[in-house]
Motif scaffolding. Structure first.
Motif, PDB file in Angstrom:
ATOM      1  N   ILE A 187       0.864  -1.200   0.000  1.00 32.33           N
ATOM      2  CA  ILE A 187       0.000   0.000   0.000  1.00 32.33           C
ATOM      3  C   ILE A 187       0.899   1.248   0.000  1.00 32.33           C
ATOM      4  N   ALA A 188       1.934   1.223   0.905  1.00 30.30           N
ATOM      5  CA  ALA A 188       2.827   2.375   1.024  1.00 30.30           C
ATOM      6  C   ALA A 188       3.547   2.638  -0.300  1.00 30.30           C
ATOM      7  N   SER A 189       4.037   1.574  -0.924  1.00 32.98           N
ATOM      8  CA  SER A 189       4.792   1.795  -2.155  1.00 32.98           C
ATOM      9  C   SER A 189       3.872   2.259  -3.290  1.00 32.98           C
ATOM     10  N   PHE A 190       2.597   1.777  -3.261  1.00 31.35           N
ATOM     11  CA  PHE A 190       1.636   2.245  -4.280  1.00 31.35           C
ATOM     12  C   PHE A 190       1.395   3.742  -4.115  1.00 31.35           C
ATOM     13  N   ILE A 191       1.226   4.154  -2.836  1.00 30.75           N
ATOM     14  CA  ILE A 191       0.961   5.583  -2.584  1.00 30.75           C
ATOM     15  C   ILE A 191       2.153   6.429  -3.069  1.00 30.75           C
ATOM     16  N   GLU A 192       3.341   5.927  -2.711  1.00 29.89           N
ATOM     17  CA  GLU A 192       4.528   6.712  -3.056  1.00 29.89           C
ATOM     18  C   GLU A 192       4.792   6.754  -4.558  1.00 29.89           C
ATOM     19  N   SER A 193       4.415   5.716  -5.247  1.00 27.89           N
ATOM     20  CA  SER A 193       4.733   5.669  -6.679  1.00 27.89           C
ATOM     21  C   SER A 193       3.622   6.247  -7.551  1.00 27.89           C
ATOM     22  N   THR A 194       2.480   6.541  -6.941  1.00 33.24           N
ATOM     23  CA  THR A 194       1.381   7.044  -7.774  1.00 33.24           C
ATOM     24  C   THR A 194       1.281   8.566  -7.634  1.00 33.24           C
ATOM     25  N   LYS A 195       1.359   9.215  -8.776  1.00 34.15           N
ATOM     26  CA  LYS A 195       1.284  10.692  -8.758  1.00 34.15           C
ATOM     27  C   LYS A 195      -0.172  11.114  -8.693  1.00 34.15           C
ATOM     28  N   GLU A 196      -0.391  12.211  -8.100  1.00 31.00           N
ATOM     29  CA  GLU A 196      -1.720  12.832  -7.977  1.00 31.00           C
ATOM     30  C   GLU A 196      -2.763  11.843  -7.462  1.00 31.00           C
ATOM     31  N   LEU A 197      -2.371  11.127  -6.407  1.00 30.93           N
ATOM     32  CA  LEU A 197      -3.298  10.143  -5.818  1.00 30.93           C
ATOM     33  C   LEU A 197      -4.193  10.820  -4.787  1.00 30.93           C
ATOM     34  N   GLY A 225       3.053  -1.541  11.239  1.00 30.52           N
ATOM     35  CA  GLY A 225       3.185  -0.123  10.859  1.00 30.52           C
ATOM     36  C   GLY A 225       4.311   0.098   9.862  1.00 30.52           C
ATOM     37  N   VAL A 226       4.004   0.931   8.852  1.00 34.62           N
ATOM     38  CA  VAL A 226       5.056   1.265   7.866  1.00 34.62           C
ATOM     39  C   VAL A 226       5.008   2.790   7.604  1.00 34.62           C
ATOM     40  N   PRO A 227       6.162   3.326   7.273  1.00 31.65           N
ATOM     41  CA  PRO A 227       6.154   4.758   6.940  1.00 31.65           C
ATOM     42  C   PRO A 227       5.891   4.945   5.437  1.00 31.65           C
ATOM     43  N   PHE A 228       5.344   6.094   5.078  1.00 34.65           N
ATOM     44  CA  PHE A 228       5.285   6.432   3.621  1.00 34.65           C
ATOM     45  C   PHE A 228       5.259   7.957   3.468  1.00 34.65           C
ATOM     46  N   GLN A 229       5.625   8.367   2.269  1.00 35.85           N
ATOM     47  CA  GLN A 229       5.647   9.806   1.964  1.00 35.85           C
ATOM     48  C   GLN A 229       4.557  10.104   0.966  1.00 35.85           C
ATOM     49  N   HIS A 230       3.892  11.211   1.178  1.00 36.29           N
ATOM     50  CA  HIS A 230       2.890  11.613   0.176  1.00 36.29           C
ATOM     51  C   HIS A 230       2.878  13.128   0.081  1.00 36.29           C
ATOM     52  N   GLU A 231       3.118  13.572  -1.135  1.00 35.21           N
ATOM     53  CA  GLU A 231       3.153  15.009  -1.422  1.00 35.21           C
ATOM     54  C   GLU A 231       4.030  15.731  -0.403  1.00 35.21           C
ATOM     55  N   GLY A 232       5.185  15.148  -0.127  1.00 37.38           N
ATOM     56  CA  GLY A 232       6.189  15.784   0.725  1.00 37.38           C
ATOM     57  C   GLY A 232       5.952  15.639   2.211  1.00 37.38           C
TER      58      GLY A 232
END
Ligand code: ADP
Length: 460
Positions: free
Chosen positions: A50-60, A136-143
């Motif tokens: 899920i985290a990698s999908f969020i990070e790799s998808t633009k304008e999600l 728990g995993v970390p992820f980045q989204h829009e900075g």
């Protein structure tokens, strides 16, 4: 709980409860030992994808995406850098995630809450709906950094298959409990019937048959009980008959004595009549006396508490002695009596055996008419001796033959009735022979005579 059925119900319920508990504890231990780590790993992979999908998808549209994930069966707890937490899916029962954990995940670490979930005896971690029981995993989204905590939604996990399986287990438990109750009832019903029957027998009520038709142990018990009841009933009948016979046999001589004693009081009585009446009284008294002696003997034979008084003695001598005693009767009736006696020594109770020879000889003498013949034979075989008393007397028919050993039985024949017997002699004979483990046989023909054969095994 005093009834067997009650005990059975309680024990069955207890067994089901204890086995359920043990099964749960076993499964729980297995979960903690084996499944917990694997489950954590699986969910960690999902969280990471899920985290990698969020990070790799633009304008999600993050919010929308996470809601979609919650809809397919997950609970997601997302915390941003400012500690704003958003829950997607059903709420957790306890939100016990520490701020250090959140910090660590925000800093980029992974959280294995499922794997490290503490072992609790009665709570399977699998079902524990606590926020700490997540990965728990970390992820980045829009900075912005986020921490995503995830676990499957148990309610969603319970699919139709689980419901079917759960239902199956419940139905199985109910059916087996009911079947056990029916089986127990079927097992216990005959025991209850037997108990009722036992009580009836205890109150000397022997009527009625047991309605138990089974071939198992209970069936065998019922059959033995039925046989025992029949035997008891038969004995009860014999006892009652015996008492009534005894009373009757005492009553008639007593009435005679009373009647003749009254007649004797008449002062105008001739000497001849007086003598006659006195003789009747004397003979009736003798009859009563012999009846009492025979009854006492029979009772002592029935209840023989001490063993036979065994002695080794000469049977031929004893037979000769008995014949000598009644020689006068032989002469009075002008009978011809022959004896063929081998020399035989035997170990038995001489006092009781004398009664046997005496009764057989007396019967032969009583039931043989003037001029008849009586033979007394004694032979020895390797393991037993045989005594035969044969006469050419009145004999008996088939029906009488079948009953002569019954107590108080006397053939319904005017000559028998005149003999003044008691009907106890042959019962005594049979009893004594039985006590010596022997057997007695009779052959007889009406009008031709009778033969009594006694076989006694040599007691070692
Ligand atoms: P009882 O005192 O009447 O002789 P027993 O028990 O000795 O009693 O005999 C029972 C009955 O068997 C007798 O009443 C008689 O009818 C029959 N019985 C016994 N012995 C003989 C015999 N030798 N010949 C014919 N009948 C006999």
């Amino acid at each position: 709980m005093r009834s067997l059925y009650g005990k059975f119900v309680v024990i069955t319920a207890l067994i089901m409860f204890v086995s359920g508990l043990l099964a749960f504890l076993t499964v729980n231990t297995y979960y903690h030992q084996q499944l917990k780590g694997k489950n954590d790993e699986k969910n960690m992979k999902i969280a990471m994808s899920i985290a990698s999908f969020i990070e790799s998808t633009k304008e999600l549209d993050l919010d929308h995406y996470l809601k979609t994930q919650a809809a397919v069966g997950y609970k997601l707890y997302v915390v941003d850098e400012k500690r704003n937490a958003t829950l997607y899916g059903e709420p957790f029962r306890v939100e016990n995630l520490t701020s250090e954990t959140v910090d660590q995940v925000l800093k980029g670490e992974r959280y294995h809450g499922m794997r490290d979930f503490p072992s609790e005896t009665f709570v399977t971690g699998f079902f524990s709906n606590k926020l700490a029981n997540t990965v728990g995993v970390p992820f980045q989204h829009e900075g912005t950094s986020y921490a995503l905590f995830l676990r499957p939604d148990i309610k969603m996990l319970f699919t139709e298959v689980h419901k079917l399986l759960g239902g199956m287990v419940i139905v199985m438990a109910i059916i087996s409990l009911l079947s056990m109750l029916i089986v127990a009832k079927k097992l216990i019903d005959p025991i209850t019937a037997l108990t009722v029957a036992t009580k009836k027998v205890g109150e000397e009520r022997f009527s009625g048959t047991l309605d138990i038709h089974r071939s198992d142990e209970i069936g065998q018990l019922a059959k033995s009980f039925q046989r025992m009841t029949e035997k008891l009933s038969e004995n009860d009948r014999i006892r009652k008959e015996f008492i009534s016979d005894v009373s009757h046999d005492f009553q008639s001589p007593l009435l005679n004595i009373k009647g003749y004693a009254e007649l004797l009081m008449d002062e105008t009585l001739t000497e001849a009549s007086r003598k006659n009446y006195a003789q009747v009284i004397q003979s009736e008294t003798e009859r009563l006396s012999s009846l009492t002696k025979q009854l006492l003997l029979l009772t002592s034979l029935d209840q023989l508490s001490s063993p036979l008084q065994l002695k080794t003695f000469s049977v031929d001598e004893q037979l000769k002695e008995v014949v000598r005693k009644y020689r006068w009767l032989v002469e009075e009736k002008e009978l011809s009596l022959s004896m063929e006696l081998e020399e035989v020594t035997y170990t038995g109770d001489p006092a009781f055996l004398e009664k046997v020879w005496e009764n057989l000889l007396l019967n032969a003498l009583k039931y043989t008419e003037v001029g008849g013949t009586i033979d007394v034979l004694l032979t020895e075989e390797p393991d037993h001796l045989i005594v035969v008393v044969r006469d050419t007397g009145i004999g008996m028919d088939e029906s009488a033959l079948g009953r002569i050993f019954d107590r108080f039985y006397r053939a319904d024949d005017s000559r028998t009735q005149k003999s003044g017997g008691t009907g106890l002699g042959l019962s005594i004979v049979q009893q004594v022979v039985k006590l010596h483990a022997g057997a007695i046989d009779v052959t007889s023909k009406k009008g031709e005579g009778s033969t009594f054969t006694v076989r006694l095994p040599k007691l070692s």
